[in-house]
Write a protein that holds these residues in place. Structure first.
Motif, PDB file in Angstrom:
ATOM      1  N   GLY A  41       3.376   5.772   3.783  1.00 17.63           N
ATOM      2  CA  GLY A  41       4.610   6.542   3.645  1.00 17.63           C
ATOM      3  C   GLY A  41       5.725   5.820   2.935  1.00 17.63           C
ATOM      4  O   GLY A  41       6.900   6.165   3.094  1.00 17.63           O
ATOM      5  N   TYR A  42       5.406   4.808   2.174  1.00 22.31           N
ATOM      6  CA  TYR A  42       6.387   3.991   1.457  1.00 22.31           C
ATOM      7  C   TYR A  42       7.277   3.179   2.397  1.00 22.31           C
ATOM      8  O   TYR A  42       8.254   2.574   1.955  1.00 22.31           O
ATOM      9  CB  TYR A  42       7.296   4.855   0.560  1.00 22.31           C
ATOM     10  N   VAL A  43       6.934   3.135   3.685  1.00 25.26           N
ATOM     11  CA  VAL A  43       7.773   2.394   4.637  1.00 25.26           C
ATOM     12  C   VAL A  43       6.991   1.360   5.446  1.00 25.26           C
ATOM     13  O   VAL A  43       7.580   0.576   6.190  1.00 25.26           O
ATOM     14  CB  VAL A  43       8.496   3.355   5.613  1.00 25.26           C
ATOM     15  N   ASN A  44       5.663   1.352   5.332  1.00 28.85           N
ATOM     16  CA  ASN A  44       4.868   0.332   6.012  1.00 28.85           C
ATOM     17  C   ASN A  44       3.521   0.193   5.300  1.00 28.85           C
ATOM     18  O   ASN A  44       3.263   0.848   4.308  1.00 28.85           O
ATOM     19  CB  ASN A  44       4.688   0.641   7.503  1.00 28.85           C
ATOM     20  N   GLY A  45       2.672  -0.668   5.849  1.00 24.95           N
ATOM     21  CA  GLY A  45       1.375  -0.913   5.250  1.00 24.95           C
ATOM     22  C   GLY A  45       1.297  -2.277   4.612  1.00 24.95           C
ATOM     23  O   GLY A  45       2.311  -2.959   4.390  1.00 24.95           O
ATOM     24  N   ASP A  46       0.062  -2.688   4.300  1.00 19.77           N
ATOM     25  CA  ASP A  46      -0.139  -4.040   3.771  1.00 19.77           C
ATOM     26  C   ASP A  46      -1.380  -4.078   2.886  1.00 19.77           C
ATOM     27  O   ASP A  46      -2.338  -3.326   3.093  1.00 19.77           O
ATOM     28  CB  ASP A  46      -0.292  -5.052   4.913  1.00 19.77           C
ATOM     29  N   LYS A  47      -1.370  -4.965   1.943  1.00 20.85           N
ATOM     30  CA  LYS A  47      -2.456  -5.140   0.993  1.00 20.85           C
ATOM     31  C   LYS A  47      -3.793  -5.457   1.638  1.00 20.85           C
ATOM     32  O   LYS A  47      -4.853  -5.197   1.062  1.00 20.85           O
ATOM     33  CB  LYS A  47      -2.087  -6.234  -0.017  1.00 20.85           C
ATOM     34  N   SER A  48      -3.781  -6.019   2.857  1.00 21.70           N
ATOM     35  CA  SER A  48      -5.026  -6.376   3.538  1.00 21.70           C
ATOM     36  C   SER A  48      -5.887  -5.155   3.866  1.00 21.70           C
ATOM     37  O   SER A  48      -7.089  -5.288   4.138  1.00 21.70           O
ATOM     38  CB  SER A  48      -4.727  -7.146   4.829  1.00 21.70           C
ATOM     39  N   ALA A  49      -5.292  -3.947   3.816  1.00 18.81           N
ATOM     40  CA  ALA A  49      -6.025  -2.720   4.144  1.00 18.81           C
ATOM     41  C   ALA A  49      -7.208  -2.491   3.212  1.00 18.81           C
ATOM     42  O   ALA A  49      -8.142  -1.759   3.556  1.00 18.81           O
ATOM     43  CB  ALA A  49      -5.081  -1.518   4.095  1.00 18.81           C
ATOM     44  N   ASP A  77      14.520  -0.094  -1.035  1.00 18.85           N
ATOM     45  CA  ASP A  77      14.430   0.083  -2.487  1.00 18.85           C
ATOM     46  C   ASP A  77      13.802   1.442  -2.797  1.00 18.85           C
ATOM     47  O   ASP A  77      12.572   1.556  -2.892  1.00 18.85           O
ATOM     48  CB  ASP A  77      13.585  -1.030  -3.097  1.00 18.85           C
ATOM     49  N   PRO A  78      14.629   2.491  -2.957  1.00 22.34           N
ATOM     50  CA  PRO A  78      14.086   3.830  -3.211  1.00 22.34           C
ATOM     51  C   PRO A  78      13.502   3.959  -4.614  1.00 22.34           C
ATOM     52  O   PRO A  78      13.520   3.009  -5.411  1.00 22.34           O
ATOM     53  CB  PRO A  78      15.315   4.729  -3.034  1.00 22.34           C
ATOM     54  N   PHE A  79      12.988   5.166  -4.907  1.00 25.91           N
ATOM     55  CA  PHE A  79      12.466   5.457  -6.234  1.00 25.91           C
ATOM     56  C   PHE A  79      13.504   5.066  -7.293  1.00 25.91           C
ATOM     57  O   PHE A  79      14.689   5.322  -7.107  1.00 25.91           O
ATOM     58  CB  PHE A  79      12.169   6.960  -6.354  1.00 25.91           C
ATOM     59  N   PRO A  80      13.055   4.389  -8.362  1.00 24.98           N
ATOM     60  CA  PRO A  80      11.664   4.202  -8.812  1.00 24.98           C
ATOM     61  C   PRO A  80      11.035   2.871  -8.441  1.00 24.98           C
ATOM     62  O   PRO A  80      10.001   2.518  -9.028  1.00 24.98           O
ATOM     63  CB  PRO A  80      11.819   4.314 -10.331  1.00 24.98           C
ATOM     64  N   ALA A  81      11.626   2.129  -7.484  1.00 29.62           N
ATOM     65  CA  ALA A  81      11.160   0.766  -7.213  1.00 29.62           C
ATOM     66  C   ALA A  81       9.656   0.663  -6.928  1.00 29.62           C
ATOM     67  O   ALA A  81       8.975  -0.184  -7.523  1.00 29.62           O
ATOM     68  CB  ALA A  81      11.969   0.160  -6.065  1.00 29.62           C
ATOM     69  N   PRO A  82       9.080   1.492  -6.010  1.00 25.73           N
ATOM     70  CA  PRO A  82       7.645   1.334  -5.753  1.00 25.73           C
ATOM     71  C   PRO A  82       6.789   1.592  -6.997  1.00 25.73           C
ATOM     72  O   PRO A  82       5.769   0.921  -7.215  1.00 25.73           O
ATOM     73  CB  PRO A  82       7.365   2.379  -4.672  1.00 25.73           C
ATOM     74  N   MET A  83       7.191   2.554  -7.819  1.00 25.23           N
ATOM     75  CA  MET A  83       6.459   2.851  -9.046  1.00 25.23           C
ATOM     76  C   MET A  83       6.543   1.678 -10.016  1.00 25.23           C
ATOM     77  O   MET A  83       5.558   1.292 -10.663  1.00 25.23           O
ATOM     78  CB  MET A  83       7.013   4.112  -9.707  1.00 25.23           C
ATOM     79  N   VAL A 109      -7.163   1.665 -11.465  1.00 26.78           N
ATOM     80  CA  VAL A 109      -6.235   1.596 -10.337  1.00 26.78           C
ATOM     81  C   VAL A 109      -6.661   2.580  -9.261  1.00 26.78           C
ATOM     82  O   VAL A 109      -7.232   3.634  -9.539  1.00 26.78           O
ATOM     83  CB  VAL A 109      -4.780   1.886 -10.770  1.00 26.78           C
ATOM     84  N   SER A 110      -6.384   2.211  -8.020  1.00 26.40           N
ATOM     85  CA  SER A 110      -6.726   3.060  -6.884  1.00 26.40           C
ATOM     86  C   SER A 110      -5.674   2.893  -5.798  1.00 26.40           C
ATOM     87  O   SER A 110      -4.963   1.883  -5.748  1.00 26.40           O
ATOM     88  CB  SER A 110      -8.113   2.669  -6.342  1.00 26.40           C
ATOM     89  N   GLY A 111      -5.598   3.891  -4.918  1.00 27.09           N
ATOM     90  CA  GLY A 111      -4.650   3.794  -3.828  1.00 27.09           C
ATOM     91  C   GLY A 111      -4.872   4.888  -2.805  1.00 27.09           C
ATOM     92  O   GLY A 111      -5.550   5.886  -3.075  1.00 27.09           O
ATOM     93  N   SER A 112      -4.295   4.677  -1.642  1.00 27.20           N
ATOM     94  CA  SER A 112      -4.376   5.636  -0.545  1.00 27.20           C
ATOM     95  C   SER A 112      -2.990   6.166  -0.230  1.00 27.20           C
ATOM     96  O   SER A 112      -2.025   5.392  -0.154  1.00 27.20           O
ATOM     97  CB  SER A 112      -4.971   4.944   0.689  1.00 27.20           C
ATOM     98  N   SER A 113      -2.863   7.487  -0.074  1.00 27.70           N
ATOM     99  CA  SER A 113      -1.616   8.128   0.332  1.00 27.70           C
ATOM    100  C   SER A 113      -0.466   7.727  -0.605  1.00 27.70           C
ATOM    101  O   SER A 113      -0.508   8.022  -1.783  1.00 27.70           O
ATOM    102  CB  SER A 113      -1.324   7.798   1.797  1.00 27.70           C
ATOM    103  N   ALA A 114       0.548   7.033  -0.085  1.00 24.56           N
ATOM    104  CA  ALA A 114       1.661   6.634  -0.944  1.00 24.56           C
ATOM    105  C   ALA A 114       1.179   5.784  -2.105  1.00 24.56           C
ATOM    106  O   ALA A 114       1.612   5.964  -3.254  1.00 24.56           O
ATOM    107  CB  ALA A 114       2.706   5.875  -0.125  1.00 24.56           C
ATOM    108  N   GLY A 115       0.271   4.861  -1.827  1.00 19.77           N
ATOM    109  CA  GLY A 115      -0.278   4.022  -2.887  1.00 19.77           C
ATOM    110  C   GLY A 115      -1.018   4.835  -3.929  1.00 19.77           C
ATOM    111  O   GLY A 115      -1.017   4.501  -5.118  1.00 19.77           O
ATOM    112  N   ALA A 116      -1.637   5.942  -3.479  1.00 17.58           N
ATOM    113  CA  ALA A 116      -2.334   6.826  -4.411  1.00 17.58           C
ATOM    114  C   ALA A 116      -1.364   7.446  -5.400  1.00 17.58           C
ATOM    115  O   ALA A 116      -1.662   7.570  -6.595  1.00 17.58           O
ATOM    116  CB  ALA A 116      -3.078   7.913  -3.643  1.00 17.58           C
ATOM    117  N   HIS A 117      -0.202   7.860  -4.897  1.00 21.88           N
ATOM    118  CA  HIS A 117       0.765   8.469  -5.814  1.00 21.88           C
ATOM    119  C   HIS A 117       1.348   7.446  -6.774  1.00 21.88           C
ATOM    120  O   HIS A 117       1.587   7.750  -7.950  1.00 21.88           O
ATOM    121  CB  HIS A 117       1.889   9.165  -5.052  1.00 21.88           C
TER     122      HIS A 117
END
Length: 285
Positions: A41-49, A77-83, A109-117
């Motif tokens: 959800g752009y608010v948690n998670g980690d690369k180890s997943a 850091d809101p949009f566009p920072a994650p992108m 490139v690949s991703g899940s949920s927020a990372g997918a977008h």
């Protein structure tokens, strides 16, 4: 297990770190690579997943290097920072290609949920390099060979749901995503413009990379019933269906899978193998 590098810095922020799982190359030839970005959800998670993903095992067995990165959260850091972080990760990996024995022309490139977008947005945007930059990383191509998404959104525009969803729940964290303090501001002209710019579906072109998109739930009825949990609404296969329609209109490859039309044996590897046949972006490294 092949060589693993952890917490490699790709930028200045504390979240600008990635892990590298180098594939074995018996011949010594440069390997293809897949970059993965986690959900949350752009608010948690980690690369180890990444290590718990089926895609990770597929890549390791097939001699495909995997890179998994963290990105900035919208809490600060809101949009566009994650992108932008997604862009820089692609550029950084291509910049390091020789040192890590990666083929710079075969990066997916690949991703899940927020990372997918994030990865879908970057893939559809194409090469976002800045040849005039003083930063050598920013001068590197961010074009990719393919995109694989899991439970991914194709848009961050609330209007998408008005057409396809009978309920009225907002996307979680959407105010944080745009850095606004109240949902009413979603109607502001400047935020409407950001909603367009933030939505990957608007940037599909005749040159779009091949896409493989998968969802953990069945397609189900559309419009989506009002009592559907919002977590299912934002991860609904309708996103993938919409993306495939647009990709098809441009004659671009798009494999769409969901719980009612599940993944086939060997399909992920086949998709990657076919996508890696033509080098992409290598000349700008």
């Amino acid at each position: 297990m092949s060589t693993v590098y952890t917490d490699i810095r790709y930028g200045k922020h504390e979240r600008h770190v990635l892990d590298v799982y180098l594939a074995d190359s018996a011949s010594g030839a440069a390997t293809p690579a897949v970059i993965f970005l986690h959900g949350g959800g752009y608010v948690n998670g980690d690369k180890s997943a990444v290590t718990s993903r089926g895609l990770f095992q597929v890549c390791m067995k097939a001699g495909i290097t995997v890179i998994s990165g963290n990105y900035r959260f919208i809490t600060t850091d809101p949009f566009p920072a994650p992108m932008q972080d997604g862009t820089r990760i692609i550029q950084f990996v291509r910049h390091m290609a020789e040192e890590w024995n990666i083929d710079p022309g075969r990066i997916a490139v690949s991703g899940s949920s927020a990372g997918a977008h994030i990865v879908l947005w970057n893939g559809m945007k194409g090469d976002l390099s800045n040849p005039a930059s003083d930063d050598p990383i920013e001068r590197v191509s961010s074009a990719v060979s393919a995109i694989l998404t899991f439970d991914g959104q194709v848009t961050k525009d609330q209007y998408f749901y008005k057409e396809h969803y009978l309920g009225d729940k907002l996307q979680p964290n959407i105010c944080l995503y745009y850095g606004i303090d109240h949902p009413d501001r979603l109607e502001d002209p400047d935020i409407r413009k950001l909603s367009y710019e933030a939505s990957a579906i608007h940037f599909v072109t005749p040159d779009a990379p091949p896409v493989f998109t998968w969802y953990n739930i069945d397609f189900g009825p559309v419009p989506i019933p009002a009592d559907t949990p919002i977590s299912q609404v934002i991860h609904h296969p309708l996103h993938g269906y919409t993306l495939k329609k647009v990709m098809d209109s441009y004659g671009r490859p798009c494999v769409f899978r969901h719980a009612g039309d599940p993944l086939r044996e060997g399909e992920l590897l086949q998709f990657l193998t076919e996508s890696f046949r033509e080098p992409v972006g290598a000349g700008s490294a």
